[in-house]
Design a protein around this motif. Structure first.
Motif, PDB file in Angstrom:
ATOM      1  N   LEU B 131     123.521  40.213  15.454  1.00 41.49           N
ATOM      2  CA  LEU B 131     122.607  41.350  15.606  1.00 41.49           C
ATOM      3  C   LEU B 131     123.339  42.693  15.523  1.00 41.49           C
ATOM      4  O   LEU B 131     122.742  43.732  15.767  1.00 41.49           O
ATOM      5  N   GLY B 132     124.618  42.649  15.239  1.00 38.92           N
ATOM      6  CA  GLY B 132     125.351  43.896  15.011  1.00 38.92           C
ATOM      7  C   GLY B 132     126.153  44.395  16.191  1.00 38.92           C
ATOM      8  O   GLY B 132     126.763  45.458  16.111  1.00 38.92           O
ATOM      9  N   PHE B 133     126.175  43.652  17.281  1.00 34.71           N
ATOM     10  CA  PHE B 133     126.990  44.086  18.425  1.00 34.71           C
ATOM     11  C   PHE B 133     128.450  43.673  18.186  1.00 34.71           C
ATOM     12  O   PHE B 133     128.711  42.588  17.677  1.00 34.71           O
ATOM     13  N   GLN B 134     129.352  44.556  18.561  1.00 35.26           N
ATOM     14  CA  GLN B 134     130.770  44.288  18.316  1.00 35.26           C
ATOM     15  C   GLN B 134     131.646  44.383  19.555  1.00 35.26           C
ATOM     16  O   GLN B 134     132.710  43.807  19.603  1.00 35.26           O
ATOM     17  N   GLN B 135     131.187  45.167  20.508  1.00 36.96           N
ATOM     18  CA  GLN B 135     132.010  45.388  21.709  1.00 36.96           C
ATOM     19  C   GLN B 135     131.574  44.411  22.804  1.00 36.96           C
ATOM     20  O   GLN B 135     130.398  44.387  23.159  1.00 36.96           O
ATOM     21  N   PHE B 136     132.526  43.679  23.302  1.00 37.90           N
ATOM     22  CA  PHE B 136     132.229  42.722  24.369  1.00 37.90           C
ATOM     23  C   PHE B 136     133.173  42.948  25.544  1.00 37.90           C
ATOM     24  O   PHE B 136     134.337  43.305  25.349  1.00 37.90           O
ATOM     25  N   ALA B 137     132.648  42.756  26.713  1.00 42.84           N
ATOM     26  CA  ALA B 137     133.475  42.846  27.922  1.00 42.84           C
ATOM     27  C   ALA B 137     133.296  41.537  28.678  1.00 42.84           C
ATOM     28  O   ALA B 137     132.198  41.241  29.160  1.00 42.84           O
ATOM     29  N   LEU B 138     134.361  40.749  28.709  1.00 44.12           N
ATOM     30  CA  LEU B 138     134.303  39.487  29.452  1.00 44.12           C
ATOM     31  C   LEU B 138     134.646  39.806  30.899  1.00 44.12           C
ATOM     32  O   LEU B 138     135.752  40.232  31.202  1.00 44.12           O
ATOM     33  N   ARG B 139     133.675  39.612  31.742  1.00 47.67           N
ATOM     34  CA  ARG B 139     133.838  40.058  33.130  1.00 47.67           C
ATOM     35  C   ARG B 139     134.442  38.967  34.007  1.00 47.67           C
ATOM     36  O   ARG B 139     134.116  37.789  33.864  1.00 47.67           O
ATOM     37  N   ALA B 140     135.321  39.393  34.904  1.00 47.67           N
ATOM     38  CA  ALA B 140     135.947  38.461  35.847  1.00 47.67           C
ATOM     39  C   ALA B 140     136.147  39.173  37.178  1.00 47.67           C
ATOM     40  O   ALA B 140     136.142  40.409  37.228  1.00 47.67           O
ATOM     41  N   LEU B 141     136.290  38.397  38.212  1.00 54.02           N
ATOM     42  CA  LEU B 141     136.601  38.995  39.515  1.00 54.02           C
ATOM     43  C   LEU B 141     138.041  39.480  39.494  1.00 54.02           C
ATOM     44  O   LEU B 141     138.925  38.767  39.031  1.00 54.02           O
ATOM     45  N   TYR B 142     138.250  40.678  39.991  1.00 58.00           N
ATOM     46  CA  TYR B 142     139.612  41.196  40.044  1.00 58.00           C
ATOM     47  C   TYR B 142     140.266  40.724  41.329  1.00 58.00           C
ATOM     48  O   TYR B 142     139.820  41.057  42.434  1.00 58.00           O
TER      49      TYR B 142
END
Lengths: 162, 145
Positions: B131-142
């Motif tokens: 769908l054209g999305f390119q930026q991803f942030a894989l979230r994790a507990l710090y």
């Protein structure tokens, strides 16, 4: 004499504390009800445009990406790690191998931004292994300082669906 | 012998310590108050990492995809199968475009349970890419060690 007389007429003024205490308690109840503990979260920023994969031939000037293969058992537990086809003992070993690879690449004139890494994993693998692998390859902490290693991380496109 | 009563005694309580403690409590709650509307759900147990960086600044047009351990995607309060997330993402994309923004610059925040299939996470990312999305942030507990 006049001063002494006027002092005798002074009375103790009692401030009514009730409204202030009411407000203070209401504030406290508000803060207690809105209190929620949020664990600190962080991100691994990954830029992945569609169509970029190792299947495409890399540019001549570009380093070939490091291939990390994570295989799993049927229940999603990590079964093995391969880096560029060679078996790796664990994530610590993976970090050391990637660090030495990055050091050699930088010594030969490459920029850290040019080094790419591709993660290829089995569909059933638990996602926690992806985060562990990214943690292992994206940097290391030495003397309390973060030393970044791989910035460009991508996934090999899915080969099969369950 | 009848003892003579002195009449009712007026007891004056010292309120100062109580007010001191109350103000300290209020100060504490004010400091720990968090108005951020972070999309968090207790059904998702994020994996932890010592290198997960807290987001710097405001994330542009964030779309949060929460993947549960059983394979469903928790999106807008509903559990949707992975293959059914495309329609909702298409609507998000239309909203972003209508707001004169570029979907390529929007960030898809992936909050996936540590026990979720890596393949499901990849499939969600793949649908977003289509769908054209390119930026991803894989979230994790710090979690610093």
């Amino acid at each position: 004499m006049r001063y002494i007389l006027s002092r005798r007429r002074l009375k103790k003024v009692e401030v009514n504390m009730t409204p202030m205490i009411d407000v203070v308690f209401q504030l406290m109840i508000f803060f207690m009800l809105t209190f929620n503990i949020i664990a600190p979260e962080g991100d691994f920023d990954v830029r992945m445009p569609l169509g970029k994969s190792s299947i495409e031939p890399p540019d001549e000037l570009q380093l070939p990406p490091i291939q990390v293969r994570l295989s799993s058992s049927d229940d999603g537990v990590l079964a093995g790690i391969l880096m560029n086809g060679e078996p790796v003992a664990d994530y610590l070993d993976l970090r050391q191998r990637v660090a030495s690879f990055v050091d050699v690449a930088i010594e030969s004139g490459a920029s850290p931004n040019d080094i790419e890494l591709e993660i290829d994993c089995d569909y059933e693998l638990d996602y926690i292994n992806i985060i562990d692998a990214i943690t292992a390859v994206s940097g290391r902490i030495e003397d309390g300082r973060l030393i970044e290693m791989i910035k460009k991380i991508s996934f090999v496109p899915l080969k099969k669906m369950p | 012998m009848i003892r003579k009563s002195n009449g009712p005694a007026i007891t004056e309580n010292d309120m100062t310590p109580m007010i001191d403690v109350t103000f300290q409590l209020i100060t504490f709650f004010m400091f720990v108050l968090n108005f951020s509307e972070a999309e968090q759900d207790e059904r998702i147990q994020l994996p932890s990492s010592q290198l997960a960086k807290p987001a710097e600044g405001v994330v542009e047009a964030p779309i949060t995809m929460q993947l549960m351990a059983n394979g469903g995607v928790l999106y807008a309060g509903e559990i949707v199968p992975v293959e059914g997330i495309g329609g909702s993402l298409q609507r998000e994309r239309d909203i972003i475009i209508a707001a004169d923004k570029d979907p390529k610059r929007a960030t898809v925040i992936v909050r996936a349970d540590g026990r979720a299939n890596a393949g499901d996470v990849q499939r969600v990312i793949q649908i977003c890419q289509e769908l054209g999305f390119q930026q991803f942030a894989l979230r994790a507990l710090y979690k610093p060690d």
